[in-house]
Write an enzyme that holds these catalytic residues in place. Structure first.
Site, mmCIF file in Angstrom:
data_model
loop_
_atom_site.group_PDB
_atom_site.id
_atom_site.type_symbol
_atom_site.label_atom_id
_atom_site.label_comp_id
_atom_site.label_asym_id
_atom_site.label_seq_id
_atom_site.Cartn_x
_atom_site.Cartn_y
_atom_site.Cartn_z
ATOM 1 N N GLU A 1 42.341 31.509 39.854
ATOM 2 C CA GLU A 1 43.247 30.558 40.541
ATOM 3 C C GLU A 1 43.106 29.156 39.974
ATOM 4 O O GLU A 1 43.228 28.166 40.704
ATOM 5 C CB GLU A 1 43.013 30.527 42.062
ATOM 6 C CG GLU A 1 43.140 31.826 42.784
ATOM 7 C CD GLU A 1 44.447 32.531 42.504
ATOM 8 O OE1 GLU A 1 45.367 31.906 41.964
ATOM 9 O OE2 GLU A 1 44.505 33.745 42.787
HETATM 10 C C1 LIG Z 1 38.018 38.879 38.265
HETATM 11 C C2 LIG Z 1 39.308 38.199 37.949
HETATM 12 C C3 LIG Z 1 40.378 38.339 38.804
HETATM 13 C C4 LIG Z 1 41.601 37.748 38.491
HETATM 14 N N1 LIG Z 1 42.686 37.949 39.326
HETATM 15 C C5 LIG Z 1 43.911 37.515 38.915
HETATM 16 C C6 LIG Z 1 45.095 37.873 39.658
HETATM 17 O O1 LIG Z 1 45.027 38.534 40.697
HETATM 18 N N2 LIG Z 1 46.297 37.479 39.182
HETATM 19 C C7 LIG Z 1 46.425 36.751 38.033
HETATM 20 O O2 LIG Z 1 47.547 36.454 37.649
HETATM 21 N N3 LIG Z 1 45.328 36.383 37.328
HETATM 22 C C8 LIG Z 1 44.087 36.752 37.727
HETATM 23 N N4 LIG Z 1 42.967 36.410 37.002
HETATM 24 C C9 LIG Z 1 43.120 35.566 35.819
HETATM 25 C C10 LIG Z 1 42.550 34.164 36.041
HETATM 26 O O3 LIG Z 1 43.363 33.422 36.907
HETATM 27 C C11 LIG Z 1 42.390 33.534 34.649
HETATM 28 O O4 LIG Z 1 41.331 34.228 34.015
HETATM 29 C C12 LIG Z 1 42.085 32.055 34.732
HETATM 30 O O5 LIG Z 1 43.204 31.338 35.202
HETATM 31 C C13 LIG Z 1 41.701 31.480 33.367
HETATM 32 O O6 LIG Z 1 42.543 31.912 32.343
HETATM 33 P P1 LIG Z 1 41.898 32.556 31.005
HETATM 34 O O7 LIG Z 1 40.933 33.602 31.431
HETATM 35 O O8 LIG Z 1 42.996 32.949 30.114
HETATM 36 O O9 LIG Z 1 41.068 31.374 30.386
HETATM 37 P P2 LIG Z 1 41.638 30.228 29.414
HETATM 38 O O10 LIG Z 1 42.883 29.668 29.995
HETATM 39 O O11 LIG Z 1 41.676 30.750 28.034
HETATM 40 O O12 LIG Z 1 40.480 29.129 29.545
HETATM 41 C C14 LIG Z 1 39.287 29.169 28.780
HETATM 42 C C15 LIG Z 1 38.555 27.832 28.987
HETATM 43 O O13 LIG Z 1 39.389 26.744 28.539
HETATM 44 C C16 LIG Z 1 39.531 25.772 29.587
HETATM 45 N N5 LIG Z 1 40.885 25.188 29.543
HETATM 46 C C17 LIG Z 1 42.054 25.811 29.313
HETATM 47 N N6 LIG Z 1 43.074 24.937 29.383
HETATM 48 C C18 LIG Z 1 42.540 23.725 29.672
HETATM 49 C C19 LIG Z 1 43.063 22.407 29.895
HETATM 50 N N7 LIG Z 1 44.373 22.138 29.840
HETATM 51 N N8 LIG Z 1 42.207 21.403 30.180
HETATM 52 C C20 LIG Z 1 40.868 21.646 30.258
HETATM 53 N N9 LIG Z 1 40.315 22.863 30.076
HETATM 54 C C21 LIG Z 1 41.135 23.888 29.789
HETATM 55 C C22 LIG Z 1 39.293 26.548 30.867
HETATM 56 O O14 LIG Z 1 38.837 25.700 31.898
HETATM 57 C C23 LIG Z 1 38.210 27.538 30.429
HETATM 58 O O15 LIG Z 1 36.972 26.902 30.519
HETATM 59 C C24 LIG Z 1 41.731 36.968 37.316
HETATM 60 C C25 LIG Z 1 40.626 36.812 36.462
HETATM 61 C C26 LIG Z 1 39.446 37.433 36.754
HETATM 62 C C27 LIG Z 1 38.313 37.272 35.775
#
Ligand SMILES: Cc1cc2nc3c(=O)[nH]c(=O)nc-3n(C[C@H](O)[C@H](O)[C@H](O)COP(=O)(O)OP(=O)(O)OC[C@H]3O[C@@H](n4cnc5c(N)ncnc54)[C@H](O)[C@@H]3O)c2cc1C
Length: 561
Positions: free
Chosen positions: A433
């Site tokens: 989230e």
């Molecule tokens: C157990 C679990 C349950 C989940 N459930 C759902 C769900 O029900 N529905 C759904 O749609 N998604 C779900 N997710 C996805 C989750 O919301 C995303 O994993 C999360 O938003 C981060 O995206 P990412 O993993 O692609 O990381 P990335 O976006 O690749 O981020 C990697 C790192 O870069 C940083 N970063 C990225 N952009 C910026 C920025 N602009 N400024 C500063 N830092 C930044 C982040 O803080 C992080 O540290 C789930 C994930 C997990 C692990």
């Protein structure tokens, strides 16, 4: 064991003076009374109804969900014939809540809901997450009903909302392999099928909690040739309609009972929610803000669980001929854990009250001119408090889980103790989230336009008991330090993020400090709904805000050299 009645700080927040106003707004002047059996006649009756349902949820959490948590963590869900099968304990949790008529409690009565505001609904998630944070994720997804209820047309509402009451499970399908924090890059395609007069979804979603759900809310690209958020629309998809493959379940470090799925949509038929192109800009933003309250409540539930595990162990474990709770070093850990829990909780319910207030005005349709200022103020407050809540509560949950293991010593590192599970479960809270970093980005607007400083000034102007003056003085000094920090930040754009993170942390601590002062103020004025005094937690958080502001100014000066 009842996880509601054994924690009277919940009743304290449920009976906050603002709750009568919220109940009256939500009940539109108690217009449903007489038409529906459970519709209250006045605010007192509404709050009694919330209390009664919370007692039921507290029973189920204490007697069913908590005892199942350990086994659910070991067994987890699996895929069978393209369906996600919950662990037996998860299934039992779900069925007991369903049989008790608790799904869809915040939906309108027309759809068999109880028309509950956010505060009691969020409280149910806190209580359930204390018992099992992984199950808390499944439970809180019923909030998808709110998005359907607010934005879908009547035909879609009539089709899907009664099913949520009947226990249909929900998921929120946003993330894709190349679209995580940056949801504007979503690629899953939505095309209109003229022949069958329906939309079709094609593409992959990743990391979807409860991905085997009956109903899915899906963010998809409806406008060909676009590549930003304005080309995205929002859809509701019914699993009974086919076209979905659950490709895999993730093997996770925590919340292992909560299925996290990769999904492939293949010509899956779907219904559009609201208007085209508003999928991300309007609907997902609203859903995500609600979901951030949900993660805030999961975090507070986990904070509470960690506190209790640590207190129980410290009372029982003896070293050097006495219980370890007698050592100041252990007591300090316990005090800090309790203070973080109280602080995150008071921010959680303050934010929830603001969300309740502005949403109830919006649901009325016509906002009268004498109501407009209250509506606007609540909406502004909800906007600025939500990222602070998500950030602070989730980080506190991680810290409490860490300290809980510390209190347990070597035993805490062993699988036999619940704290090891809590530690693993806590880790996701500051990621999904919207990561903590993204919450800082969300707070930037309020930092730049002075909205947080205005909120602090509003809190500071409230009259308080003389006994609380020294604490307020600490917060005033912290606010002055914050202003110095803000000036340095404005003059140093190249270290932008570092400064904004420090500013957000300081602001959050100051706000939680004021909220705890107000909680103590209520107690000093005779509110006895919580037997335990919030004073130690208020002292801790005000001192923490002050120390955090000094540390941040010192670090900022070092950066600027
Ligand atoms: C157990 C679990 C349950 C989940 N459930 C759902 C769900 O029900 N529905 C759904 O749609 N998604 C779900 N997710 C996805 C989750 O919301 C995303 O994993 C999360 O938003 C981060 O995206 P990412 O993993 O692609 O990381 P990335 O976006 O690749 O981020 C990697 C790192 O870069 C940083 N970063 C990225 N952009 C910026 C920025 N602009 N400024 C500063 N830092 C930044 C982040 O803080 C992080 O540290 C789930 C994930 C997990 C692990």
């Amino acid at each position: 064991m009842n996880f509601y009645t054994d924690n009277d700080s919940l009743k304290f927040h449920l009976t906050h003076p603002e709750m009568k106003k919220i109940a009256a707004l939500k009940e539109r002047g108690f217009a449903d009374h007489g038409q529906y059996e459970d519709a209250p006649a006045d605010a007192d009756e509404a709050i009694e109804n919330y209390d009664r349902v919370l007692q039921l949820v507290g029973d189920i959490a204490g007697d069913v969900i908590a005892p199942n948590a350990e086994e659910v963590d070991h067994v987890g869900p699996h895929i069978d014939n393209n369906s996600v099968v919950y662990a037996p304990g998860t299934r039992q949790n779900y069925d007991v809540l369903k049989q008790s008529g608790l799904f869809g409690i915040s939906m309108p009565r027309k759809y068999h809901g109880l028309n509950f505001p956010y505060v009691p609904f969020i409280m149910t998630t806190e209580i359930i997450s204390r018992a099992d944070t992984g199950f808390g994720t499944i439970w809180s997804l019923q909030d998808c009903a709110e998005t359907i209820s607010s934005f879908a047309d009547d035909a879609i509402k009539d089709k899907f909302l009664p099913r949520i009451y009947e226990g249909a499970s929900c998921s929120m399908d946003l993330t894709e392999p190349d679209a995580g924090s940056d949801l504007q890059s979503v690629r899953l395609k939505a095309t209109f099928d003229e022949a069958n007069n329906c939309w079709r979804l094609n593409g992959v979603k990743r990391f979807i909690t409860n991905g085997g759900a009956d109903l899915h809310l899906v963010l998809a690209r409806s406008e060909e040739g676009t590549n930003d958020g304005r080309g995205l629309s929002y859809y509701v998809y019914d699993r009974n309609d086919g076209g979905l493959t659950v490709r895999r379940l993730e093997n996770k470090m925590g919340i292992k009972g909560s299925p996290t799925a990769e999904l492939v949509f293949n010509n899956a038929p779907a219904y559009i929610v609201g208007e085209r192109r508003l999928g991300l800009i309007k609907y997902v933003m609203t859903l995500m803000n609600d979901a951030r309250l949900g993660v805030g409540s999961q975090s507070v539930g986990l904070c509470e669980a960690a506190c209790r595990e640590a207190v129980a162990y410290a009372a029982e474990r003896e070293q050097f001929g006495q219980a370890i709770v007698n050592f100041p070093a252990v007591r300090d850990l316990l005090l800090a854990m309790r203070a973080r829990t109280d602080a995150a909780r008071t921010l959680l319910y303050e934010t929830s009250r603001m969300v309740d207030t502005y949403k109830a005005y919006e649901a009325k349709g016509k906002i009268e001119s004498d109501e407009r200022a209250d509506y606007k103020a609540a909406q502004r407050s909800a906007d600025i408090l939500t990222p602070l809540l998500k950030l602070s509560a989730s980080e506190f949950a991680n810290r409490n889980a860490y300290d809980c293991i510390q209190v347990h010593g070597g035993s805490g590192f062993m699988k036999e103790y619940a704290c090891e599970r809590l530690y693993r479960d806590a880790r996701i809270l500051s990621i999904y989230e919207g990561t903590s970093q993204l919450q800082v980005v969300a707070a930037m607007k309020g930092i730049a336009n002075g909205a947080y400083i205005a909120k602090i000034a509003e809190y500071d102007a409230r009259p308080i008991h003389s006994e609380l003056e020294p604490l307020r003085e600490l917060l005033r000094q912290a606010t002055e330090n914050y202003k110095a920090l803000a000036e340095m930040a404005n003059a140093n754009a190249e270290t932008d993020y570092d400064f904004r993170r420090m500013q957000t942390d300081v602001i959050a601590s100051i706000i939680m400090g004021y909220l705890l002062i107000f909680d103590v103020e209520r107690q000093l004025n005779g509110d006895e709904s919580c037997k335990r005094s919030f004073m130690p937690s208020a002292r801790f958080m005000c001192a923490h805000a002050h120390a955090e502001s000094l540390r941040s100014v010192a670090m900022a000066k070092a950066y600027c050299k």
